[in-house]
Design an enzyme around this catalytic site. Structure first.
Site, PDB file in Angstrom:
ATOM      1  N   ASN A   1       0.804  -1.231   0.000  1.00  0.00           N
ATOM      2  CA  ASN A   1       0.000   0.000   0.000  1.00  0.00           C
ATOM      3  C   ASN A   1       0.837   1.281   0.000  1.00  0.00           C
ATOM      4  OD1 ASN A   1       0.723  -0.375   2.696  1.00  0.00           O
ATOM      5  ND2 ASN A   1      -1.180   0.494   3.472  1.00  0.00           N
TER       6      ASN A   1
ATOM      7  N   GLU B   1       4.814  -3.603  12.381  1.00  0.00           N
ATOM      8  CA  GLU B   1       3.834  -2.537  12.102  1.00  0.00           C
ATOM      9  C   GLU B   1       2.657  -3.241  11.440  1.00  0.00           C
ATOM     10  OE1 GLU B   1       3.931   0.622  12.852  1.00  0.00           O
ATOM     11  OE2 GLU B   1       5.994   0.812  13.545  1.00  0.00           O
TER      12      GLU B   1
ATOM     13  N   CYS C   1      -3.190   1.816   6.641  1.00  0.00           N
ATOM     14  CA  CYS C   1      -3.361   1.122   7.930  1.00  0.00           C
ATOM     15  C   CYS C   1      -3.980   2.053   8.967  1.00  0.00           C
ATOM     16  CB  CYS C   1      -2.017   0.619   8.415  1.00  0.00           C
ATOM     17  SG  CYS C   1      -0.775   1.912   8.456  1.00  0.00           S
TER      18      CYS C   1
ATOM     19  N   GLU D   1       8.293   3.331  14.486  1.00  0.00           N
ATOM     20  CA  GLU D   1       9.131   3.809  13.378  1.00  0.00           C
ATOM     21  C   GLU D   1       9.011   5.335  13.329  1.00  0.00           C
ATOM     22  OE1 GLU D   1       7.929   1.540   9.888  1.00  0.00           O
ATOM     23  OE2 GLU D   1       9.172  -0.135  10.528  1.00  0.00           O
TER      24      GLU D   1
HETATM   25  P1  NAD Z   1       0.253  -8.853   4.054  1.00  0.00           P
HETATM   26  O1  NAD Z   1       0.449  -9.161   5.504  1.00  0.00           O
HETATM   27  O2  NAD Z   1      -0.600  -9.762   3.265  1.00  0.00           O
HETATM   28  O3  NAD Z   1       1.673  -8.826   3.305  1.00  0.00           O
HETATM   29  C1  NAD Z   1       2.716  -8.004   3.767  1.00  0.00           C
HETATM   30  C2  NAD Z   1       4.035  -8.592   3.299  1.00  0.00           C
HETATM   31  O4  NAD Z   1       4.197  -9.879   3.910  1.00  0.00           O
HETATM   32  C3  NAD Z   1       4.107  -8.823   1.782  1.00  0.00           C
HETATM   33  O5  NAD Z   1       5.411  -8.510   1.355  1.00  0.00           O
HETATM   34  C4  NAD Z   1       3.842 -10.321   1.654  1.00  0.00           C
HETATM   35  O6  NAD Z   1       4.440 -10.897   0.519  1.00  0.00           O
HETATM   36  C5  NAD Z   1       4.525 -10.838   2.916  1.00  0.00           C
HETATM   37  N1  NAD Z   1       4.073 -12.152   3.369  1.00  0.00           N
HETATM   38  C6  NAD Z   1       2.845 -12.686   3.285  1.00  0.00           C
HETATM   39  N2  NAD Z   1       2.847 -13.923   3.830  1.00  0.00           N
HETATM   40  C7  NAD Z   1       4.106 -14.160   4.265  1.00  0.00           C
HETATM   41  C8  NAD Z   1       4.755 -15.264   4.917  1.00  0.00           C
HETATM   42  N3  NAD Z   1       4.094 -16.372   5.244  1.00  0.00           N
HETATM   43  N4  NAD Z   1       6.071 -15.154   5.203  1.00  0.00           N
HETATM   44  C9  NAD Z   1       6.752 -14.040   4.887  1.00  0.00           C
HETATM   45  N5  NAD Z   1       6.195 -12.965   4.273  1.00  0.00           N
HETATM   46  C10 NAD Z   1       4.892 -13.031   3.974  1.00  0.00           C
HETATM   47  O7  NAD Z   1      -0.254  -7.341   3.994  1.00  0.00           O
HETATM   48  P2  NAD Z   1      -0.609  -6.477   2.710  1.00  0.00           P
HETATM   49  O8  NAD Z   1      -1.915  -6.950   2.179  1.00  0.00           O
HETATM   50  O9  NAD Z   1       0.557  -6.402   1.803  1.00  0.00           O
HETATM   51  O10 NAD Z   1      -0.780  -5.022   3.374  1.00  0.00           O
HETATM   52  C11 NAD Z   1      -1.927  -4.608   4.021  1.00  0.00           C
HETATM   53  C12 NAD Z   1      -1.793  -4.765   5.524  1.00  0.00           C
HETATM   54  O11 NAD Z   1      -0.644  -4.067   5.979  1.00  0.00           O
HETATM   55  C13 NAD Z   1      -2.969  -4.150   6.279  1.00  0.00           C
HETATM   56  O12 NAD Z   1      -3.332  -4.990   7.347  1.00  0.00           O
HETATM   57  C14 NAD Z   1      -2.401  -2.834   6.800  1.00  0.00           C
HETATM   58  O13 NAD Z   1      -3.044  -2.322   7.936  1.00  0.00           O
HETATM   59  C15 NAD Z   1      -0.990  -3.236   7.086  1.00  0.00           C
HETATM   60  N6  NAD Z   1      -0.124  -2.057   7.132  1.00  0.00           N
HETATM   61  C16 NAD Z   1       0.338  -1.641   8.343  1.00  0.00           C
HETATM   62  C17 NAD Z   1       1.124  -0.487   8.415  1.00  0.00           C
HETATM   63  C18 NAD Z   1       1.650   0.009   9.730  1.00  0.00           C
HETATM   64  O14 NAD Z   1       2.545   0.841   9.710  1.00  0.00           O
HETATM   65  N7  NAD Z   1       1.150  -0.454  10.858  1.00  0.00           N
HETATM   66  C19 NAD Z   1       1.439   0.211   7.251  1.00  0.00           C
HETATM   67  C20 NAD Z   1       0.966  -0.256   6.028  1.00  0.00           C
HETATM   68  C21 NAD Z   1       0.181  -1.404   5.983  1.00  0.00           C
END
Ligand code: NAD
Length: 475
Positions: free
Chosen positions: A149, A248, A282, A456
């Site tokens: 995102n 995060e 997020c 962060e």
């Molecule tokens: P996601 O958890 O599906 O994926 C995030 C990353 O993790 C990707 O690079 C993905 O390839 C990787 N991943 C997925 N499964 C994995 C595994 N088993 N092992 C290792 N890596 C793995 O999240 P998304 O759909 O990419 O992003 C949206 C989510 O991120 C939302 O929940 C949002 O709230 C959160 N987010 C949080 C923040 C924050 O700062 N708190 C910021 C941005 C997004």
């Protein structure tokens, strides 16, 4: 375009020769393919990072600071190019993408200033027998996993402080948006970051990638941004090697409007908190708790504002909301909206996908939502606002805090004393008081409860990437 793996300063094909297609969510067209990193590639990247880190940590803080400042300037010099790349692979409107590049670059400037102020402490032991000297050396190799995102900012928010403290990194960007990550790394190398200090290895098999990274003995820390569910998997796996972690994770932000608030200001804040970056943040406002006597005016104004949103291809200058990232996101949001209507919510805007090419959903407002309705327990991650009327502040706060997630919250009131009081009672890491936007490289970003571990940004951000060593010294 950088489309290979970046390992030890070299652009290489992965050992399997496989490629990952990258698709424009506005058009469904394939933009490019990037090399698909295997476990062997990741292992080599950690190896390279480990070798480079020792020399990097031996540079002076001033030298690191000047390279980081150069990264800031270099990213800004390429702002338009990077913004277009973000819009192409993520879909967000060009104006939001441009804002993201400025924000992403700023982490380098901020941390160039922190690099030369990474102080420890010294104090006398209570017995008077010795001095207690505390210093903060780097951790070593940090593995970073980031979401789609914010294809640039979620990387620089980690890389800049990690490098400032003297670490090296191996990055796994989202397989949906790897192009920005590769280009940012290329620009950082052109700005003076030595080979091997930043390695980027996209993959279509994240779990295998992570296993290989964790198995390498040089890996000492995992810094993750993404969903809470994936964060829990990574925490469990990191426990096998007792790696330091920073997480995060997801949010479910309450947005509270008291009836003494300036409703125009609250509506503008709501549109910022809900809709920027195509409503896929997020920190997005997820549940709008509105005092009963303000519900009608706020609902009307929010409905008007949502109906005025221009949904479309982010490259179109008129677009104010782009597509969702993929069809799965459209389907899951539509399912949440339809079941909420079936549960008794009233629809005042939108409520369905937009037919045709691309993954678009109409900006949607649901009102008369029950505080315990199923939709209130979902991180919606799309252009849907749910209005939950309230009459009693104590009850409202109980509902606002009735979630395992605690990333962000928003409060609108003309009584700042009440606003502070309510802010203090919210179980969230960040509050916008009469503001719809909270992210700032100079502020500590992060969540309470299952929204994360660590912070962060600010000066906290650099200490996340440091060890603490204490020396008992007599002289
Ligand atoms: P996601 O958890 O599906 O994926 C995030 C990353 O993790 C990707 O690079 C993905 O390839 C990787 N991943 C997925 N499964 C994995 C595994 N088993 N092992 C290792 N890596 C793995 O999240 P998304 O759909 O990419 O992003 C949206 C989510 O991120 C939302 O929940 C949002 O709230 C959160 N987010 C949080 C923040 C924050 O700062 N708190 C910021 C941005 C997004």
């Amino acid at each position: 375009m950088a489309e290979q793996l970046l390992i030890d300063g070299k652009w290489i094909e992965g050992t399997t020769g496989d490629r990952i297609p990258v698709v424009n969510p506005s058009t469904g067209e394939q933009l490019a393919t990037v090399a698909d990193g295997s476990p062997i590639d990741v292992y080599q990247a950690v190896q390279a990072a480990s070798a480079a880190q020792k020399q990097w940590a031996a540079t002076s803080p001033r030298e690191r600071a000047e390279i980081l400042r150069n990264c800031w300037q270099t990213l800004l010099n390429h702002r338009d190019e990077l913004a277009k790349l973000i819009t192409l692979e993520n879909g967000k409107p060009l104006a939001d993408a441009t804002g993201e590049v400025t924000y992403a670059a700023e982490f380098f400037r901020w941390n160039s200033e922190e690099a030369v102020r990474l102080h420890g402490t010294i104090g006398s032991a209570p017995s008077g027998a010795n001095q207690i000297l505390v210093r903060h050396p780097p951790i070593g190799v940090v593995v970073m996993i980031t979401p789609w995102n914010f294809p640039a900012a979620m990387i620089t928010r980690k890389v800049a402080p990690a490098l400032a403290a003297g670490n090296a990194t191996v990055i796994k960007p989202s397989e949906l948006t790897p192009l920005t990550a590769l280009r940012v790394a290329e620009l950082c190398e052109s700005a003076g970051v030595p080979p091997g200090v930043i390695n980027v290895v996209p993959t279509s098999a994240p779990a295998d990638w992570f296993d290989a990274a964790v198995e390498h003995p040089a890996t000492r820390m995992v810094s993750f941004t993404g969903s809470t569910n994936v964060g829990k998997i990574l925490l469990r796996r990191s426990a096998d090697r007792v790696l330091k972690v920073s997480m995060e994770l997801g949010g479910n932000a309450p947005f509270i409007v008291f009836d003494d608030a300036d409703i125009d200001q609250a509506t503008a804040g709501a549109m910022t908190a809900k809709m920027r970056h195509s409503a896929e943040t997020c920190t997005a406002a997820n549940r709008f708790f509105v005092e009963q006597s303000a519900v009608q005016e706020f609902t009307e104004k929010l409905t008007t504002a949502m109906n005025a949103v221009t949904v479309g291809d982010g490259l179109n200058p008129d677009t104010t909301c782009g597509p969702l990232i993929n069809q799965q996101a459209v389907d899951s949001i539509d399912q949440i909206v339809q079941s909420s209507i079936a549960d008794g919510a009233t629809l005042t805007a939108g409520g369905s996908p937009i037919e045709g090419t691309g993954h678009f959903y109409k900006p949607t407002v649901l009102t008369n939502v029950e505080p315990s309705a199923a939709i209130t327990q979902h991180e919606i991650f799309g252009p849907v606002a749910t209005i939950i009327p309230f009459t009693n502040t104590g009850d409202m706060l109980r509902h606002a805090n009735n979630t395992e997630l605690g990333l962000a919250g928003y409060v609108f009131t003309s009584d700042v004393g009440r606003g502070m009081n309510v802010s203090e009672q919210l179980e969230v890491g960040m509050v916008g008081l009469n503001r719809g936007s909270i992210s700032d490289p100079a502020a500590p970003f992060g969540g309470m409860k299952q929204s994360g571990l660590g912070r962060e940004g600010a000066s906290d951000g650099i200490y996340e990437f440091c060890e603490t060593q204490y020396i008992a010294v007599s002289w």
